[in-house]
Design an enzyme around this catalytic site. Structure first.
Site, short mmCIF file in Angstrom:
data_model
loop_
_atom_site.label_atom_id
_atom_site.label_comp_id
_atom_site.label_asym_id
_atom_site.label_seq_id
_atom_site.Cartn_x
_atom_site.Cartn_y
_atom_site.Cartn_z
N SER A 68 0.83 -1.20 0.00
CA SER A 68 0.00 0.00 0.00
C SER A 68 0.88 1.27 0.00
CB SER A 68 -0.96 -0.06 1.19
OG SER A 68 -2.03 0.84 1.04
N ASP A 191 -10.28 -5.83 -3.48
CA ASP A 191 -9.72 -4.75 -2.64
C ASP A 191 -10.71 -3.59 -2.52
OD1 ASP A 191 -8.14 -2.62 -1.60
OD2 ASP A 191 -6.33 -3.46 -2.49
N HIS A 219 -7.53 -6.05 0.36
CA HIS A 219 -6.35 -5.16 0.40
C HIS A 219 -5.23 -5.80 1.22
CE1 HIS A 219 -4.41 -1.27 -0.11
NE2 HIS A 219 -4.19 -1.19 1.18
#
Length: 243
Positions: A68, A191, A219
């Site tokens: 991320s 996600d 995610h």
């Protein structure tokens, strides 16, 4: 150093989500040194400040990776280092986390603004909401969310805000286009924070690099299936070693 991989975590949840993946990678290849580098705790949202700190802490001539926000920072650091970076891999990292005209496959701006306001008012509740969004789309979202939250460090509210403000302005497209080393970007099909369409958009931008999509994954897919993700990363690293 070509057998050394430094992983950077995402926003707010600390190094814990990356630990099972790091262990799985070490288990697959005893020669691969895998380390997790915590994100800087800065009250600045200036990208250069974050990169300066990471650049000072992370040795040269290593593979850079991250989850991320960590993957976005790894991308920028890889571009900054150029040939002094062995290669790049990102997990659930959108080139732009917040949607804009040139990159619509991202979180809507108003959703992010509400998130930012929530973090300013109540960081702990916002972190809980964030962990739920990270886990949304997994087979056991509540269990995964609890796991994510349990390992979260006590970060100063100013540093959490700075991380979110940095996330809002980051756009790594130029960094990814500019970095000439090998790249591998992995996305989750379910996600809730990074639309699966971002994988296709990134492939259109960079048709010569490796991009993967795990269909039934949230995610936090690196925590859902650390061994599967480690296998994909190891296959990529081996392919690069053979080139």
């Amino acid at each position: 150093m070509r057998n050394r991989l430094i992983l950077l975590p995402g926003w707010g949840l600390g190094v814990s989500p990356l630990e099972p993946l790091a262990a799985a990678l070490r288990g697959l290849d005893e020669h691969l040194q895998v380390e997790i580098e915590p994100l800087p705790e800065l009250d600045s949202a200036d990208l250069e400040d974050w990169l300066d700190e990471l650049d000072a802490r992370i040795p040269q001539e290593v593979w850079l990776g991250g989850w991320s926000l960590g993957g976005m920072l790894a991308s920028e650091l890889a571009a900054r280092r150029g040939e002094a970076c062995c290669g790049l891999l990102t997990l659930a990292s959108n080139p732009a986390f917040v949607a804009h005209e040139q990159w619509p496959n991202a979180m809507p701006g108003e959703t992010f603004d509400a998130f930012l306001a929530g973090c300013q008012a109540d960081p702990r509740t916002t972190l809980k909401r964030f962990s739920l969004l990270c886990a949304q789309g997994s087979p056991d979202p509540r269990g995964l969310s609890r796991l994510l939250l349990a390992g979260a460090p006590a970060t100063a509210p100013a540093a959490l805000m700075a991380g979110l403000e940095l996330l809002a302005q980051l756009d790594t497209r130029q960094a990814l286009l500019g970095f000439r080393g090998p790249q591998f970007h992995l996305f989750g099909g379910q996600d809730a924070l990074v639309p699966a369409e971002a994988a296709g958009a990134l492939f259109a931008l960079l048709p010569d690099i490796e991009i993967g999509l795990i269909e039934q994954a949230s995610h936090a897919f690196l925590l859902e299936d650390p061994h599967g993700v480690a296998g994909a990363i190891q296959a990529f690293l081996h392919e690069c070693a053979d080139d």
